[in-house]
Design a protein around this motif. Structure first.
Motif, PDB file in Angstrom:
ATOM      1  N   VAL A 136       0.836  -1.206   0.000  1.00  0.00           N
ATOM      2  CA  VAL A 136       0.000   0.000   0.000  1.00  0.00           C
ATOM      3  C   VAL A 136       0.868   1.251   0.000  1.00  0.00           C
ATOM      4  O   VAL A 136       0.593   2.218  -0.729  1.00  0.00           O
ATOM      5  N   ASP A 137       1.944   1.266   0.807  1.00  0.00           N
ATOM      6  CA  ASP A 137       2.848   2.410   0.832  1.00  0.00           C
ATOM      7  C   ASP A 137       3.441   2.671  -0.550  1.00  0.00           C
ATOM      8  O   ASP A 137       3.500   3.819  -1.009  1.00  0.00           O
ATOM      9  N   ALA A 138       3.899   1.606  -1.210  1.00  0.00           N
ATOM     10  CA  ALA A 138       4.527   1.759  -2.526  1.00  0.00           C
ATOM     11  C   ALA A 138       3.513   2.254  -3.560  1.00  0.00           C
ATOM     12  O   ALA A 138       3.805   3.172  -4.345  1.00  0.00           O
ATOM     13  N   TYR A 139       2.316   1.674  -3.569  1.00  0.00           N
ATOM     14  CA  TYR A 139       1.293   2.099  -4.525  1.00  0.00           C
ATOM     15  C   TYR A 139       0.875   3.548  -4.285  1.00  0.00           C
ATOM     16  O   TYR A 139       0.629   4.299  -5.240  1.00  0.00           O
ATOM     17  N   ARG A 140       0.785   3.940  -3.019  1.00  0.00           N
ATOM     18  CA  ARG A 140       0.397   5.319  -2.733  1.00  0.00           C
ATOM     19  C   ARG A 140       1.467   6.301  -3.205  1.00  0.00           C
ATOM     20  O   ARG A 140       1.149   7.404  -3.666  1.00  0.00           O
ATOM     21  N   ARG A 141       2.736   5.929  -3.062  1.00  0.00           N
ATOM     22  CA  ARG A 141       3.794   6.785  -3.586  1.00  0.00           C
ATOM     23  C   ARG A 141       3.670   6.908  -5.100  1.00  0.00           C
ATOM     24  O   ARG A 141       3.900   7.970  -5.672  1.00  0.00           O
ATOM     25  N   ALA A 142       3.274   5.820  -5.766  1.00  0.00           N
ATOM     26  CA  ALA A 142       3.103   5.855  -7.228  1.00  0.00           C
ATOM     27  C   ALA A 142       1.988   6.811  -7.634  1.00  0.00           C
ATOM     28  O   ALA A 142       2.162   7.632  -8.544  1.00  0.00           O
ATOM     29  N   VAL A 143       0.831   6.733  -6.974  1.00  0.00           N
ATOM     30  CA  VAL A 143      -0.283   7.609  -7.364  1.00  0.00           C
ATOM     31  C   VAL A 143      -0.031   9.046  -6.935  1.00  0.00           C
ATOM     32  O   VAL A 143      -0.598   9.981  -7.521  1.00  0.00           O
ATOM     33  N   ASP A 144       0.818   9.249  -5.920  1.00  0.00           N
ATOM     34  CA  ASP A 144       1.212  10.614  -5.570  1.00  0.00           C
ATOM     35  C   ASP A 144       2.037  11.232  -6.694  1.00  0.00           C
ATOM     36  O   ASP A 144       1.938  12.438  -6.967  1.00  0.00           O
ATOM     37  N   ILE A 145       2.861  10.414  -7.340  1.00  0.00           N
ATOM     38  CA  ILE A 145       3.692  10.895  -8.440  1.00  0.00           C
ATOM     39  C   ILE A 145       2.856  11.108  -9.694  1.00  0.00           C
ATOM     40  O   ILE A 145       2.993  12.111 -10.402  1.00  0.00           O
ATOM     41  N   ASN A 146       1.962  10.158  -9.980  1.00  0.00           N
ATOM     42  CA  ASN A 146       1.119  10.248 -11.178  1.00  0.00           C
ATOM     43  C   ASN A 146      -0.244   9.639 -10.865  1.00  0.00           C
ATOM     44  O   ASN A 146      -0.383   8.418 -10.792  1.00  0.00           O
ATOM     45  N   SER A 147      -1.227  10.489 -10.711  1.00  0.00           N
ATOM     46  CA  SER A 147      -2.571  10.014 -10.349  1.00  0.00           C
ATOM     47  C   SER A 147      -3.266   9.295 -11.498  1.00  0.00           C
ATOM     48  O   SER A 147      -4.357   8.760 -11.318  1.00  0.00           O
ATOM     49  N   CYS A 148      -2.644   9.286 -12.688  1.00  0.00           N
ATOM     50  CA  CYS A 148      -3.232   8.591 -13.834  1.00  0.00           C
ATOM     51  C   CYS A 148      -2.670   7.184 -14.015  1.00  0.00           C
ATOM     52  O   CYS A 148      -2.955   6.537 -15.025  1.00  0.00           O
ATOM     53  N   ASP A 149      -1.882   6.706 -13.077  1.00  0.00           N
ATOM     54  CA  ASP A 149      -1.299   5.370 -13.192  1.00  0.00           C
ATOM     55  C   ASP A 149      -2.316   4.327 -12.746  1.00  0.00           C
ATOM     56  O   ASP A 149      -2.459   4.045 -11.560  1.00  0.00           O
ATOM     57  N   TYR A 150      -3.029   3.758 -13.716  1.00  0.00           N
ATOM     58  CA  TYR A 150      -4.096   2.798 -13.381  1.00  0.00           C
ATOM     59  C   TYR A 150      -3.542   1.554 -12.714  1.00  0.00           C
ATOM     60  O   TYR A 150      -4.236   0.901 -11.930  1.00  0.00           O
ATOM     61  N   ARG A 151      -2.274   1.190 -12.999  1.00  0.00           N
ATOM     62  CA  ARG A 151      -1.698  -0.023 -12.404  1.00  0.00           C
ATOM     63  C   ARG A 151      -1.575   0.117 -10.892  1.00  0.00           C
ATOM     64  O   ARG A 151      -1.791  -0.842 -10.146  1.00  0.00           O
ATOM     65  N   ALA A 152      -1.213   1.319 -10.441  1.00  0.00           N
ATOM     66  CA  ALA A 152      -1.081   1.535  -8.997  1.00  0.00           C
ATOM     67  C   ALA A 152      -2.450   1.508  -8.320  1.00  0.00           C
ATOM     68  O   ALA A 152      -2.599   0.953  -7.222  1.00  0.00           O
ATOM     69  N   TRP A 153      -3.460   2.117  -8.949  1.00  0.00           N
ATOM     70  CA  TRP A 153      -4.812   2.069  -8.370  1.00  0.00           C
ATOM     71  C   TRP A 153      -5.311   0.616  -8.308  1.00  0.00           C
ATOM     72  O   TRP A 153      -5.921   0.197  -7.318  1.00  0.00           O
ATOM     73  N   TYR A 154      -5.039  -0.143  -9.369  1.00  0.00           N
ATOM     74  CA  TYR A 154      -5.411  -1.560  -9.380  1.00  0.00           C
ATOM     75  C   TYR A 154      -4.679  -2.321  -8.275  1.00  0.00           C
ATOM     76  O   TYR A 154      -5.266  -3.165  -7.587  1.00  0.00           O
ATOM     77  N   GLY A 155      -3.402  -2.000  -8.087  1.00  0.00           N
ATOM     78  CA  GLY A 155      -2.631  -2.643  -7.028  1.00  0.00           C
ATOM     79  C   GLY A 155      -3.197  -2.341  -5.653  1.00  0.00           C
ATOM     80  O   GLY A 155      -3.261  -3.226  -4.780  1.00  0.00           O
ATOM     81  N   LEU A 156      -3.626  -1.093  -5.439  1.00  0.00           N
ATOM     82  CA  LEU A 156      -4.250  -0.739  -4.160  1.00  0.00           C
ATOM     83  C   LEU A 156      -5.526  -1.553  -3.953  1.00  0.00           C
ATOM     84  O   LEU A 156      -5.808  -2.015  -2.836  1.00  0.00           O
ATOM     85  N   GLY A 157      -6.298  -1.726  -5.030  1.00  0.00           N
ATOM     86  CA  GLY A 157      -7.505  -2.549  -4.916  1.00  0.00           C
ATOM     87  C   GLY A 157      -7.178  -3.979  -4.520  1.00  0.00           C
ATOM     88  O   GLY A 157      -7.833  -4.568  -3.653  1.00  0.00           O
ATOM     89  N   GLN A 158      -6.140  -4.539  -5.144  1.00  0.00           N
ATOM     90  CA  GLN A 158      -5.721  -5.899  -4.793  1.00  0.00           C
ATOM     91  C   GLN A 158      -5.297  -5.997  -3.335  1.00  0.00           C
ATOM     92  O   GLN A 158      -5.649  -6.946  -2.628  1.00  0.00           O
ATOM     93  N   ALA A 159      -4.506  -5.011  -2.893  1.00  0.00           N
ATOM     94  CA  ALA A 159      -3.998  -5.045  -1.518  1.00  0.00           C
ATOM     95  C   ALA A 159      -5.146  -4.996  -0.509  1.00  0.00           C
ATOM     96  O   ALA A 159      -5.164  -5.756   0.470  1.00  0.00           O
ATOM     97  N   TYR A 160      -6.114  -4.111  -0.722  1.00  0.00           N
ATOM     98  CA  TYR A 160      -7.229  -4.004   0.220  1.00  0.00           C
ATOM     99  C   TYR A 160      -8.158  -5.209   0.132  1.00  0.00           C
ATOM    100  O   TYR A 160      -8.791  -5.585   1.124  1.00  0.00           O
TER     101      TYR A 160
END
Length: 459
Positions: free
Chosen positions: A296-320
Motif C-alpha cells: 500500500v505504501d509503494a502504490y500510494r507513492r506511485a499515485v502521488d507521483i502520477n494520479s493517472c497510473d491505473y496499475r497503482a490504483w489496481y494494485g491498491l484494490g488488490q492489496a485491500y
C-alpha cells in the motif's frame, strides 16, 4: 537536416566572469551552497539563474536527508524545501521588472500560467514542458493551454495524451517510436510493442531509455529468455541507471525471487525517487510477499507521483481485497477502470470483489463481467463467470459445462430468451470462431427471427 538549438540572448555585460566560472565549478562538484555564496552579488542572468538553482538543489538535498532521518524511504513527513520562499521572492521581483529570462521563469514556475510563458518564450527546454505536463490532470486543462505553434509542442502533446490515456490522439503523433510502443503497451498489443522495441534495439543497441517498458512486455508474454538477455545487456551497458535496475528487478521477479526484485527496485528509487514504474512494480512484489502494508505504501507513492497510473490504483484494490476490505478495494478498482476501461482484467477484479462473501452483489458482478467479456477476455474468465452467475441467480437455462463454447452458447440462448437479440447476437458471433458443428449452428441466423426458437434451441 541538422537543426541547432538557439540560445536565449545574454546580457550585454560579460556574464562569464571569474565569479560565474568559480560558481559553475562548485555547482558541477555538487557544492551548491558554496556556488550560491560565490554568486551572491552577481546580477547577470546566467549568474542569477545558477545561484537560485544552486539554492533550490541545496534545499532539496537537505529535505531528502531530513525525510530519511525522520520517516525512512517509504514514509511521509511534512519536510519542505526551506529555500523556496526566498527563491520565489527574488524571482518574482525580477519578473515584475521584466528581466527574468525563460530559464528563470522555469525555476520560478509555481503555476501553469508561468510555465506556459516559459515554454512560449523558449520552447527547447523539455524540463519546462514536463513541468507543464504534471499540471495537466485532465483533457480540459490541457486544451485550455495557450501554447504557441512549435514542433516541440507536438512532442509535448504526444507525451501528455499518453499520460491521460488518450491513446488514439497519442498515436496521431506517430513519429516517436518509443511513445507509440508505450501507448500500444497500455492497449495490450504486446506483439506490436515487441516488434517496435526489436527495431529500436537494432538501430540503437545501447539504448536504455524506455527499455524497462520492453521488460514489462517480455514479462507479460513470459518470454523469460529474452528478458534474461535484456537484463544482462543493460547491466553491462550501464548498471547505474534506474531503467537498468528496474529491468533486473523484473528478471528476478520472473524467477520468483521477489526479495531480490524488491532490492533492485529500491536501487532504482535511490537513483530516481520519482521513478513511477519502480514504485508500482515494487508494490506488486510486496503483494507477492504478502506484505500488504508495504505494498500500500509503494502504490500510494506511485499515485502521488502520477494520479493517472491505473496499475497503482489496481494494485491498491488488490492489496485491500487481500486485507478483506472490499469496499476500499472497490473504490480503487473503480479508479483503475475509469483510467483504463479497455482492460478486461480490471473489470474481472472488480466483479470478483462484488462476488465476495462480504458484499455478494451478484447483479453488479454480472455487469462487470459483461464489460470484461465485451473487451474480448482471452482467457474466457468473464464469459464462464457470467454463465455461472446467471445459473446461480435461478435462471432455468443450465450451462452444459465450464468451457468457452458452452458458456457462449448458454449466454446467447439466455439473452435471446430475454428478447435481448442484439446481446445474444454478440455471443453467437463469437461462436463463429469455432469450427465444425458449432460453426454450423451459430451461423444459422434464420432461427433468430423464427417462432420455432425456444430457450433450448442452439444458436
Amino acid at each position: 537536416m541538422y537543426v541547432s538549438t538557439p540560445l536565449p540572448e545574454e546580457d550585454d555585460d560579460a556574464v562569464d566572469n571569474d565569479f560565474y566560472l568559480l560558481g559553475k565549478t562548485y555547482f558541477d562538484c555538487k557544492e551548491y551552497r558554496r556556488a550560491a555564496h560565490v554568486l551572491r552579488d552577481q546580477t547577470g542572468r546566467k549568474a542569477v539563474f545558477l545561484r537560485c538553482y544552486a539554492l533550490y538543489l541545496a534545499g532539496e538535498k537537505r529535505k531528502e536527508e531530513e525525510l530519511i532521518e525522520l520517516e525512512g524511504p517509504l514514509g511521509k513527513s511534512n519536510v519542505v524545501n526551506l529555500e523556496l520562499t526566498s527563491i520565489e521572492g527574488e524571482l518574482s521581483l525580477l519578473r515584475k521588472r521584466g528581466v527574468l529570462d525563460p530559464f528563470g521563469l522555469y525555476l520560478y514556475a509555481p503555476c501553469s500560467g508561468v510555465v506556459v510563458e516559459c515554454v512560449n518564450n523558449y520552447p527547447w527546454n523539455w524540463n519546462a514542458w514536463q513541468t507543464l505536463q504534471s499540471l495537466c490532470t485532465s483533457i480540459d486543462s490541457l486544451n485550455s493551454l495557450n501554447l504557441n505553434s512549435h514542433w516541440m509542442k507536438d512532442f509535448f502533446l504526444a507525451s501528455a495524451y499518453e499520460d491521460l490515456r488518450l491513446h488514439k490522439e497519442s498515436l496521431a503523433n506517430n513519429y516517436i517510436q518509443a511513445r507509440i510502443a508505450n501507448v500500444q503497451y497500455h492497449l495490450r498489443e504486446f506483439d506490436l510493442v515487441e516488434n517496435i522495441f526489436d527495431e529500436l534495439m537494432t538501430n540503437d543497441p545501447y539504448r536504455i531509455e524506455d527499455m524497462d517498458l520492453y521488460s514489462n512486455v517480455l514479462y507479460a508474454k513470459e518470454a523469460f529468455s529474452a528478458l534474461s538477455y535484456l537484463a544482462h545487456k543493460v547491466f553491462l551497458t550501464d548498471k547505474y541507471r534506474p531503467e537498468s535496475c528496474c529491468i533486473v528487478g523484473n528478471y528476478y521477479s520472473s524467477k520468483g525471487q521477489h526479495e531480490k526484485a524488491v532490492l533492485y527496485f529500491r536501487r532504482a528509487l535511490k537513483l530516481n525517487k520519482n521513478y513511477l514504474s519502480a514504485w508500482t512494480l515494487m508494490g506488486h512484489e510486496f503483494v507477492e510477499l504478502q506484505n500488504t502494508a508495504a505494498a500500500v505504501d509503494a502504490y500510494r507513492r506511485a499515485v502521488d507521483i502520477n494520479s493517472c497510473d491505473y496499475r497503482a490504483w489496481y494494485g491498491l484494490g488488490q492489496a485491500y481485497e487481500m486485507m478483506m476490505m472490499p469496499l476500499y478495494a472497490l473504490h480503487y478498482f473503480r479508479k483503475s477502470v475509469f483510467l483504463q476501461p479497455n482492460d478486461p482484467r480490471l473489470w474481472i477484479a472488480m466483479a470478483h470483489c462484488y462476488e465476495s462473501n462480504q458484499l455478494h452483489m451478484l447483479e453488479e458482478a454480472i455487469k462487470c463481467y459483461k464489460r470484461a467479456a465485451d473487451q474480448q477476455d482471452t482467457e474466457a474468465i468473464a464469459v464462464n463467470r457470467l454463465a455461472k452467475l446467471h445459473d446461480q441467480l435461478g435462471n432455468k437455462l443450465k450451462p452444459q459445462g465450464p468451457n468457452m463454447v458452452d458458456a457462449l452458447m448458454f449466454l446467447a440462448k439466455y439473452y435471446r430468451f430475454q428478447k435481448h437479440v442484439d446481446e445474444a447476437e454478440i455471443y453467437c458471433t463469437r461462436l463463429l470462431d469455432y469450427a465444425g458443428p458449432i460453426l454450423e449452428r451459430s451461423h444459422n441466423l434464420n432461427d433468430w427471427n423464427s417462432d420455432k426458437f425456444t430457450p433450448y434451441n442452439v444458436c
